[in-house]
Design a protein around this motif. Sequence first.
Motif, PDB file in Angstrom:
ATOM      1  N   UNK A   9      -5.077   8.514   6.787  1.00  9.96           N
ATOM      2  CA  UNK A   9      -5.307   7.117   6.431  1.00  9.96           C
ATOM      3  C   UNK A   9      -4.041   6.477   5.875  1.00  9.96           C
ATOM      4  N   UNK A  10      -3.115   7.314   5.385  1.00  9.87           N
ATOM      5  CA  UNK A  10      -1.855   6.777   4.868  1.00  9.87           C
ATOM      6  C   UNK A  10      -0.805   6.634   5.956  1.00  9.87           C
ATOM      7  N   UNK A  11      -0.826   7.573   6.891  1.00  8.26           N
ATOM      8  CA  UNK A  11       0.312   7.654   7.806  1.00  8.26           C
ATOM      9  C   UNK A  11       0.277   6.611   8.914  1.00  8.26           C
ATOM     10  N   UNK A  12      -0.809   5.844   9.009  1.00  8.32           N
ATOM     11  CA  UNK A  12      -0.842   4.826  10.058  1.00  8.32           C
ATOM     12  C   UNK A  12       0.200   3.746   9.850  1.00  8.32           C
ATOM     13  N   UNK A  18       0.858  -1.177   0.000  1.00  5.79           N
ATOM     14  CA  UNK A  18       0.000   0.000   0.000  1.00  5.79           C
ATOM     15  C   UNK A  18       0.892   1.224   0.000  1.00  5.79           C
ATOM     16  N   UNK A  19       0.690   2.115  -0.924  1.00  8.16           N
ATOM     17  CA  UNK A  19       1.588   3.253  -1.032  1.00  8.16           C
ATOM     18  C   UNK A  19       1.041   4.493  -0.373  1.00  8.16           C
ATOM     19  N   UNK A  20       1.922   5.448  -0.135  1.00  6.69           N
ATOM     20  CA  UNK A  20       1.506   6.741   0.401  1.00  6.69           C
ATOM     21  C   UNK A  20       1.749   7.809  -0.653  1.00  6.69           C
ATOM     22  N   UNK A  21       0.736   8.596  -0.941  1.00  5.11           N
ATOM     23  CA  UNK A  21       0.872   9.661  -1.935  1.00  5.11           C
ATOM     24  C   UNK A  21       1.267  10.987  -1.306  1.00  5.11           C
ATOM     25  N   UNK A  22       0.904  11.173  -0.049  1.00  6.59           N
ATOM     26  CA  UNK A  22       0.982  12.518   0.533  1.00  6.59           C
ATOM     27  C   UNK A  22       2.115  12.648   1.544  1.00  6.59           C
ATOM     28  N   UNK A  23       3.085  11.744   1.455  1.00  2.54           N
ATOM     29  CA  UNK A  23       4.220  11.795   2.381  1.00  2.54           C
ATOM     30  C   UNK A  23       4.905  13.154   2.315  1.00  2.54           C
ATOM     31  N   UNK A  24       5.356  13.653   3.460  1.00  5.68           N
ATOM     32  CA  UNK A  24       6.032  14.955   3.472  1.00  5.68           C
ATOM     33  C   UNK A  24       7.068  15.019   4.584  1.00  5.68           C
ATOM     34  N   UNK A  25       8.118  14.209   4.509  1.00  6.98           N
ATOM     35  CA  UNK A  25       9.155  14.269   5.542  1.00  6.98           C
ATOM     36  C   UNK A  25      10.048  15.484   5.333  1.00  6.98           C
ATOM     37  N   UNK A  55       3.329   4.289   9.709  1.00  7.74           N
ATOM     38  CA  UNK A  55       4.628   4.740  10.210  1.00  7.74           C
ATOM     39  C   UNK A  55       5.325   3.643  11.003  1.00  7.74           C
ATOM     40  N   UNK A  56       6.581   3.359  10.677  1.00  2.00           N
ATOM     41  CA  UNK A  56       7.265   2.234  11.309  1.00  2.00           C
ATOM     42  C   UNK A  56       7.447   2.434  12.802  1.00  2.00           C
ATOM     43  N   UNK A  57       7.465   3.685  13.255  1.00  2.00           N
ATOM     44  CA  UNK A  57       7.660   3.942  14.670  1.00  2.00           C
ATOM     45  C   UNK A  57       6.425   3.547  15.478  1.00  2.00           C
ATOM     46  N   UNK A  58       5.280   3.543  14.801  1.00  2.00           N
ATOM     47  CA  UNK A  58       4.050   3.220  15.512  1.00  2.00           C
ATOM     48  C   UNK A  58       4.124   1.807  16.075  1.00  2.00           C
ATOM     49  N   UNK A  59       3.948   1.702  17.389  1.00  2.00           N
ATOM     50  CA  UNK A  59       4.019   0.389  18.006  1.00  2.00           C
ATOM     51  C   UNK A  59       2.724  -0.355  17.743  1.00  2.00           C
ATOM     52  N   UNK A  60       2.814  -1.622  17.435  1.00  6.98           N
ATOM     53  CA  UNK A  60       1.615  -2.412  17.229  1.00  6.98           C
ATOM     54  C   UNK A  60       0.852  -1.966  16.002  1.00  6.98           C
ATOM     55  N   UNK A  61      -0.440  -2.116  16.063  1.00 10.10           N
ATOM     56  CA  UNK A  61      -1.211  -1.945  14.843  1.00 10.10           C
ATOM     57  C   UNK A  61      -2.404  -1.039  15.025  1.00 10.10           C
ATOM     58  N   UNK A  62      -2.740  -0.675  16.238  1.00  9.72           N
ATOM     59  CA  UNK A  62      -4.059  -0.085  16.488  1.00  9.72           C
ATOM     60  C   UNK A  62      -4.115   1.420  16.346  1.00  9.72           C
ATOM     61  N   UNK A  63      -3.208   2.012  15.572  1.00 13.65           N
ATOM     62  CA  UNK A  63      -3.137   3.467  15.525  1.00 13.65           C
ATOM     63  C   UNK A  63      -4.100   4.114  14.545  1.00 13.65           C
ATOM     64  N   UNK A  64      -4.965   3.319  13.965  1.00 17.11           N
ATOM     65  CA  UNK A  64      -5.867   3.887  12.971  1.00 17.11           C
ATOM     66  C   UNK A  64      -6.673   5.025  13.584  1.00 17.11           C
ATOM     67  N   UNK A  65      -6.680   6.171  12.910  1.00 21.54           N
ATOM     68  CA  UNK A  65      -7.459   7.287  13.407  1.00 21.54           C
ATOM     69  C   UNK A  65      -8.884   7.132  12.895  1.00 21.54           C
ATOM     70  N   UNK A  66      -9.823   7.835  13.510  1.00 26.00           N
ATOM     71  CA  UNK A  66     -11.197   7.742  13.012  1.00 26.00           C
ATOM     72  C   UNK A  66     -11.274   8.052  11.520  1.00 26.00           C
ATOM     73  N   UNK A  67     -10.442   8.997  11.068  1.00 32.63           N
ATOM     74  CA  UNK A  67     -10.496   9.382   9.661  1.00 32.63           C
ATOM     75  C   UNK A  67     -10.167   8.207   8.757  1.00 32.63           C
ATOM     76  N   UNK A  68      -9.395   7.297   9.275  1.00 33.13           N
ATOM     77  CA  UNK A  68      -8.977   6.187   8.431  1.00 33.13           C
ATOM     78  C   UNK A  68     -10.035   5.103   8.341  1.00 33.13           C
ATOM     79  N   UNK A  69     -11.060   5.241   9.154  1.00 34.26           N
ATOM     80  CA  UNK A  69     -11.994   4.136   9.262  1.00 34.26           C
ATOM     81  C   UNK A  69     -13.153   4.187   8.273  1.00 34.26           C
ATOM     82  N   UNK A  70     -13.305   5.294   7.552  1.00 32.42           N
ATOM     83  CA  UNK A  70     -14.423   5.291   6.619  1.00 32.42           C
ATOM     84  C   UNK A  70     -13.952   5.131   5.196  1.00 32.42           C
TER      85      UNK A  70
END
Lengths: 343, 293
Positions: free
Chosen positions: B273-276, A177-184, B278-293
Amino acid sequence: MPAEEKKEVKGTTISRRQFFKQAGAVSAAVAAAAASSVIAPEEAEARTTFAEFFQNNYRLMTDEEKKEAIARLEQRHSEEYGKKVTVDGSPAMKDVLFGYALNIQKCIGCRRCVYACVKENNQSRHDTEIQWIRVIRMEKGNFTVDDMDKGYPNSPNESFGIQVGGNAYKNAGVALEGQHYYQPERVPEKDAFYFPVQCMQCEKPPCVKVCPVRTTYRDPDGIVVIDYNWCIGCRMCMGACPYWARRFNWGDPNLPAEEMNPKTHYLGNRPRMRGVVEKCTFCLQRTRKGRYPACVEVCPVGARKFGNLLDPESEVRKILDRKKVFRLKADMNTYPKFFYFID
Amino acid sequence: MKIKKITKVTFGALVAGTVIFGIGHFQTQAQQEQPAQQAAATATVTECFESREGYTARSRVENVVPEYGYPNIKCSQTTGGVLWWGDPYDDTIPMGDMPDIDDITKGDYLTEDAVIKPREPQLNYFNMDPDKHCVMCHDGKAVPFPKDKKPRMITMHQDIVEDSMELMHGEGAIWCLDCHNATNRNTLIDHRGKEISFNQPQKLCGKCHGVEYRHWRMGIHGKRIGSWIAGGKKRWWVCTECHNPHTVQTNRFQPLKPEPAPALPKGMKNADHESVHAPSAAGHGEATPAAMH
Ligand code: SF4
Ligand code: SF4
């Protein structure tokens, strides 16, 4: 023609689609004008627009008609943008089949190619912002015991893995799954790689197969082109393209005059109108004159290579001979001429 | 001709038909003029760098290609990178002689078809003398020529190499004077004592990095602009325009600021919805409400 209606026609550039939309107001006048070919001489601009509307599909035009169509566009765009705009009609070069190769090991995801393309190809700058290249960031995933058998978070089946291992939000192995909006702050980042996608100039292009008015077609140098004037905006091609390469002009493109690139090609970067589809053409206004595409030139790490697939001495052919190469979604039988490679 | 007429008649019919569905939507000129004013209001960035930040600076010069009113380059307004070349050969000189190493290129770069941007003008370290460059100080008297290549602590040029004892190019096997000419600091030197111009670092780097050098000569490693045609005129980027030889062990290519992300689709508030992922995020449950729809 009543004065009010005349004003509307003069102030607007009419595409075929707009024409349909405006038909309610001016159709009677237009129909009359077209049938009798009587247009007041002072309505040069309006006449240009009418002539543009009644021109044939570019592929079916005689050389004479092509010349006329191009002259009309040069005049109209020069007036519109307040500078001398040239519209080239160069056909494909002989014995040339364009091919592209991109080193995904080198790409740092800086997105310069995206904006070089926009500068070159006269895309709408905002509302709607149109970009022909997308750079997708992909994470190098990993395998951890903790992530085993985890389903969609917050779903009723929370504790059950969807049947792919890992889970929907943290895949096992490489996350596709890719990210389009990455901005590091800086690219490249550790643990990520970048995957630019644009039109692949398929040898068997599904977009061409579905076009009901055959305005998009494959030119002999392998570039899939669009005659914007003949496009009816049905967006069938957008649905057919497996690479998400085509963009639609939902409104009139926002192209500031000072940013407009005045060196254009009829089938390439000439300004588009509302309601037509556009996409990457490997910068045919440049490449048919021997110059590299803008994205090839801008890439700061030299990940992008371009050349003639029929010439064994070309950069792409040397890459195909020596490097490890793949095509995106090769299983779709689209035969893209855009190759990805690694060293 | 006949077919064409029929087409037009068909169109007439279509047009007439559309009257029924006519929407009558008009576009005004005022809407188109607004963004032009916005763009003009913001100051334009005219200084930018090509590949290696801090080492390949360019300034925008207007109307270098009068036919189209092109400047030599266009700069990114957000990251200071060059985004577009109006004239690919602006400010270049021929690459100069290259050895024939019996590869497919046969060392054929002598013509004007292979051009580079000279690196020597970049030797303006303290900007003390426009001609003498480094020799201004390294003349054998003010700064005596070193007697051997043995690594030692250097009290100058820390901006280039922070700690001269830790220089890791070649994983510690080589040191400054394996590449820099001890008796003429304005040139480089190869392992056989041959002087090499800063304009042609490839002749030095290629001595160790053979595969990259061959692929560069072939045109499949590195960067070129100009003509795509094999044998056509190209501006070649030399090694040091992309790689910093003093830090290349840490970063083959120095990270840089990316251009802005594309605009979010209408109605999308953020890209969470994309940034969940992130490799630093521990585990898997970081989905924000915005990512759920
Ligand atoms: S990538 Fe998409 S738009 Fe381009 S030729 Fe193939 S199907 Fe058509
Ligand atoms: S310009 Fe080159 S490195 Fe940057 S995103 Fe595009 S392909 Fe990747």
